[in-house]
Design an enzyme around this catalytic site. Structure first.
Site: not given
Ligand code: UGA
Length: 423
Positions: A263
């Protein structure tokens, strides 16, 4: 209500299962025979905590998967949950959406009651009104009064999607008419949450903006983290003090190897292209992507700094999934790291609690260890790429390494002697 969901991927399947769990009669249209068969056998084709118990309760009762679009005709609502992958130039590929819209229209040719077509896939602003609406109406030979259109973005994190669906921060409903929007709102009446009613294009933009903002928070935290590292400051101490300001908020400020997944990278690229096509220079969005691209290289540079030449050395990579609680490796930050390690002649021994088989499709010839201890045995150095909670318990396993050079790209280890990418 009778609901059809087009697309049995992670969004469609979670949405269908949760609507069925809330008492609706749900049909998921899935063109992949194998996937549809698994769903009907109460087996989730993807790993998502909490999903299989819901399939167990609802399949054979009020949830089923089918290959055909027949259920659309008798449904009150059809949600489109097909993929919108990135084209080579980073823009969104809308071909699955267009063909789903035509198939829905064809199913609606026969006499039906008022029907609402809802786009849940993440799409560029204007898509529901300018692409989906004409495609459905033309194929159905019907006018706008017979079919309503809505855009209802999803905010589901992989690995926590059921929890997010059942406890939403907000439900966004963009619609072509209040009647169409009311029907979508009715489908969500069991879920306690503020409902935001908007135009179709505003709902589409809300999704892009939310993901772009969250990605911006992460890249911002990473840039501050890179500065902190140079100054000898722990960025996690800093962000604790920063995030408690309610105007900022403490979530999504975890510095590290950057964001991956299906995403954030795709949506920020797509929004960047949209901006450029609209004559806007998206400076912040470009910087968000640039910082994200740079983080994996910083990690390898840090490794070389500590371990010297890495050619011929055994490097353990712990964590392959783009984040914890999933087997998904799409755009995982482990990919550019492994690629660079291999280009520099290192021998990679990888371990992930779930994502090994998926990463094997990308890197078939690296070593996939059965445990963290096996990957670490005889390793010259170790990189941690995923925030799996179980990695916080790894300790004596590091003793099997030739040297304890342990560098983490996620703030997860509790052992002694580790070094973080930004801390
Ligand atoms: C993300 C959004 O959080 C959802 O709200 C959205 O619906 C979804 O995309 C989508 O568009 O379908 P997702 O990709 O499943 O969800 O995962 P996240 O938990 O958001 O993490 C994304 C990435 O960011 C991961 O690689 C995680 O390790 C990284 N991350 C997250 C960080 O590096 N730091 C943070 O503080 C949080």
């Amino acid at each position: 209500m009778k609901i059809t969901i087009v697309g049995g991927g992670y969004v469609g399947l979670v949405t269908g299962a949760c609507f069925a769990d809330a008492g609706n009669e749900v049909t998921i249209v899935e063109s992949d025979t194998k996937k549809a068969g698994m769903i009907n056998e109460k087996t989730a084709p993807i790993y998502e905590p909490g999903l299989e118990p819901i399939l167990g309760k609802t399949i054979g009762k009020n949830l089923r998967a089918e290959l055909s679009y027949d259920s659309v005709r008798t449904s009150d609502l059809t949600f489109i949950c097909v993929g919108t992958p990135a084209n080579d130039d980073g823009s969104a590929n809308l071909s699955f959406l267009e063909s789903a819209s035509r198939s829905i229209g064809t199913a609606l040719q026969k006499p039906t009651g008022y029907h609402v077509v809802v786009v849940k896939s993440t799409v560029p602003p204007g898509t529901t009104g300018d692409l989906v609406r004409p495609a459905v109406l033309t194929a159905a030979h019907k006018k706008e009064n017979d079919i309503g259109f809505a855009m209802n973005p999803e905010f589901l994190r992989e690995g926590r999607a059921i929890e997010d669906f059942q406890n939403p921060d907000r439900i966004v409903i963009g619609s072509s008419s209040s009647m169409a929007g009311d029907r979508v709102a009715d489908a969500y009446r069991r879920f306690q949450s503020p409902v935001v009613r908007t135009s179709l294009a505003a709902a589409e933009m809300i999704k892009y903006t939310s993901n772009a903002f969250l990605a911006t928070k992460i890249s911002f935290a990473n840039e501050i983290g890179n500065i902190c590292k140079e100054l000898g400051i722990d960025v996690y101490e800093v962000m604790k003090g920063v995030g408690l300001d309610q105007r900022i908020g403490s979530k999504f400020l975890d510095a590290g190897a950057g964001f991956g997944g299906s995403c954030f990278p795709k949506d920020v690229s797509s929004l960047t292209i949209l901006a450029e096509r609209a004559g806007i220079d998206p400076q912040i969005l470009r910087a968000v992507l640039a910082v994200n691209e740079q983080q994996p290289h910083r990690l390898v540079a840090l490794l070389e700094n500590r371990a010297g030449q890495i050619s011929g050395k055994r490097i353990a990579v712990l964590g392959l999934a783009f984040k914890d609680n999933t087997d998904d490796v799409r755009d995982s930050r482990a990919i550019p790291v492994i690629r660079e390690l291999l280009e520099k002649g290192a021998r990679v021994a990888a371990f992930d609690p779930m994502a090994g088989p998926n990463m094997q499709k990308i890197f078939p010839s690296i070593e996939y260890a059965g445990s963290a201890a096996d990957a670490l045995l005889g390793a010259d150095a170790c990189l941690v790429m995923t925030e799996w909670p179980e990695f916080s318990r790894i300790n004596h396993e590091f003793d099997g390494m030739k040297k304890r050079i342990i560098i983490e790209g996620r703030h997860i280890l509790t052992c002694d002697g580790k070094e973080g990418i930004c801390w």
